[in-house]
Design a protein around this motif. Sequence first.
Motif, short mmCIF file in Angstrom:
data_model
loop_
_atom_site.label_atom_id
_atom_site.label_comp_id
_atom_site.label_asym_id
_atom_site.label_seq_id
_atom_site.Cartn_x
_atom_site.Cartn_y
_atom_site.Cartn_z
N ASN A 2 0.84 -1.19 0.00
CA ASN A 2 0.00 0.00 0.00
C ASN A 2 0.88 1.23 0.00
O ASN A 2 1.89 1.30 0.70
CB ASN A 2 -0.90 0.04 1.23
N VAL A 3 0.50 2.22 -0.83
CA VAL A 3 1.21 3.48 -0.91
C VAL A 3 0.17 4.59 -0.89
O VAL A 3 -0.84 4.52 -1.59
CB VAL A 3 2.03 3.57 -2.23
N THR A 4 0.43 5.61 -0.11
CA THR A 4 -0.47 6.76 -0.05
C THR A 4 0.27 7.97 -0.59
O THR A 4 1.40 8.24 -0.20
CB THR A 4 -0.91 7.04 1.40
N PHE A 5 -0.36 8.69 -1.53
CA PHE A 5 0.25 9.89 -2.09
C PHE A 5 -0.83 10.82 -2.60
O PHE A 5 -1.97 10.43 -2.79
CB PHE A 5 1.24 9.54 -3.20
N ARG A 6 -0.45 12.07 -2.86
CA ARG A 6 -1.37 13.06 -3.39
C ARG A 6 -1.21 13.09 -4.90
O ARG A 6 -0.13 12.89 -5.42
CB ARG A 6 -1.10 14.43 -2.78
N ILE A 7 -2.32 13.36 -5.59
CA ILE A 7 -2.31 13.39 -7.05
C ILE A 7 -3.18 14.55 -7.52
O ILE A 7 -4.20 14.87 -6.90
CB ILE A 7 -2.80 12.04 -7.63
N ASP A 8 -2.78 15.18 -8.59
CA ASP A 8 -3.53 16.27 -9.20
C ASP A 8 -4.92 15.76 -9.60
O ASP A 8 -5.05 14.65 -10.15
CB ASP A 8 -2.77 16.80 -10.41
N HIS A 9 -5.94 16.53 -9.35
CA HIS A 9 -7.32 16.13 -9.63
C HIS A 9 -7.53 15.76 -11.10
O HIS A 9 -8.15 14.74 -11.41
CB HIS A 9 -8.29 17.25 -9.22
N GLU A 10 -7.00 16.57 -12.01
CA GLU A 10 -7.18 16.29 -13.44
C GLU A 10 -6.47 15.00 -13.86
O GLU A 10 -6.99 14.23 -14.66
CB GLU A 10 -6.69 17.47 -14.27
N LEU A 11 -5.29 14.76 -13.30
CA LEU A 11 -4.57 13.52 -13.61
C LEU A 11 -5.36 12.32 -13.09
O LEU A 11 -5.47 11.30 -13.77
CB LEU A 11 -3.17 13.54 -13.00
N LYS A 12 -5.92 12.46 -11.90
CA LYS A 12 -6.74 11.37 -11.34
C LYS A 12 -7.92 11.08 -12.24
O LYS A 12 -8.22 9.91 -12.53
CB LYS A 12 -7.21 11.72 -9.94
N GLU A 13 -8.60 12.11 -12.70
CA GLU A 13 -9.74 11.91 -13.59
C GLU A 13 -9.31 11.22 -14.89
O GLU A 13 -10.00 10.33 -15.38
CB GLU A 13 -10.42 13.24 -13.90
N THR A 14 -8.17 11.63 -15.43
CA THR A 14 -7.66 11.01 -16.65
C THR A 14 -7.38 9.53 -16.43
O THR A 14 -7.77 8.68 -17.24
CB THR A 14 -6.38 11.73 -17.13
N LEU A 15 -6.72 9.21 -15.33
CA LEU A 15 -6.41 7.81 -15.03
C LEU A 15 -7.68 7.00 -14.78
O LEU A 15 -7.75 5.83 -15.16
CB LEU A 15 -5.47 7.72 -13.84
N ILE A 18 -9.13 6.23 -18.23
CA ILE A 18 -8.34 5.19 -18.88
C ILE A 18 -8.64 3.83 -18.25
O ILE A 18 -8.82 2.83 -18.96
CB ILE A 18 -6.83 5.51 -18.81
N ALA A 19 -8.70 3.80 -16.93
CA ALA A 19 -9.01 2.55 -16.23
C ALA A 19 -10.36 2.00 -16.66
O ALA A 19 -10.51 0.80 -16.92
CB ALA A 19 -8.98 2.77 -14.72
N LYS A 20 -11.33 2.88 -16.77
CA LYS A 20 -12.67 2.44 -17.18
C LYS A 20 -12.64 1.89 -18.60
O LYS A 20 -13.22 0.83 -18.87
CB LYS A 20 -13.65 3.62 -17.09
N GLU A 21 -11.94 2.58 -19.51
CA GLU A 21 -11.84 2.13 -20.90
C GLU A 21 -11.14 0.78 -21.01
O GLU A 21 -11.48 -0.04 -21.85
CB GLU A 21 -11.06 3.16 -21.74
N GLU A 22 -10.16 0.56 -20.15
CA GLU A 22 -9.38 -0.68 -20.20
C GLU A 22 -9.92 -1.74 -19.24
O GLU A 22 -9.29 -2.79 -19.06
CB GLU A 22 -7.90 -0.38 -19.92
N ARG A 23 -11.05 -1.44 -18.61
CA ARG A 23 -11.71 -2.38 -17.69
C ARG A 23 -10.77 -2.82 -16.57
O ARG A 23 -10.61 -3.99 -16.28
CB ARG A 23 -12.25 -3.57 -18.45
N ARG A 24 -10.13 -1.82 -15.97
CA ARG A 24 -9.23 -2.06 -14.85
C ARG A 24 -9.73 -1.27 -13.65
O ARG A 24 -10.44 -0.28 -13.81
CB ARG A 24 -7.81 -1.55 -15.14
N SER A 25 -9.27 -1.66 -12.48
CA SER A 25 -9.53 -0.83 -11.31
C SER A 25 -8.60 0.37 -11.39
O SER A 25 -7.57 0.35 -12.09
CB SER A 25 -9.25 -1.62 -10.02
N PHE A 26 -8.95 1.41 -10.67
CA PHE A 26 -8.10 2.61 -10.62
C PHE A 26 -6.71 2.24 -10.10
O PHE A 26 -5.69 2.65 -10.66
CB PHE A 26 -8.75 3.67 -9.74
N SER A 27 -6.67 1.44 -9.04
CA SER A 27 -5.40 1.02 -8.45
C SER A 27 -4.56 0.25 -9.45
O SER A 27 -3.35 0.50 -9.58
CB SER A 27 -5.67 0.16 -7.22
N ASN A 28 -5.18 -0.67 -10.18
CA ASN A 28 -4.44 -1.45 -11.17
C ASN A 28 -3.94 -0.55 -12.29
O ASN A 28 -2.83 -0.74 -12.79
CB ASN A 28 -5.32 -2.57 -11.72
#
Length: 67
Positions: A2-15, A18-28
């Motif tokens: 487990n790793v905890t870190f801060r991420i830019d809101h727009e980057l999180k939305e982009t990821l 992408i995760a949804k398009e590739e049928r992955r979890s956000f973490s994966n």
Amino acid sequence: ENVTFRIDHELKETLELIAKEERRSFSNQINVALEEWAKIKDELHPQFIRDIKEALKSGKSEPVWKG
């Protein structure tokens, strides 16, 4: 692990998209993105070092990556 870190809101939305398009979890998706980045960095590193040395020899203020 487990790793905890801060991420830019727009980057999180982009990821998340992408995760949804590739049928992955956000973490994966983050794991895949980091693995790909590490591979690219490892492949590009030797060329980047050569570019820096060339720029220093030529007197340019900073190297230009040549791809």
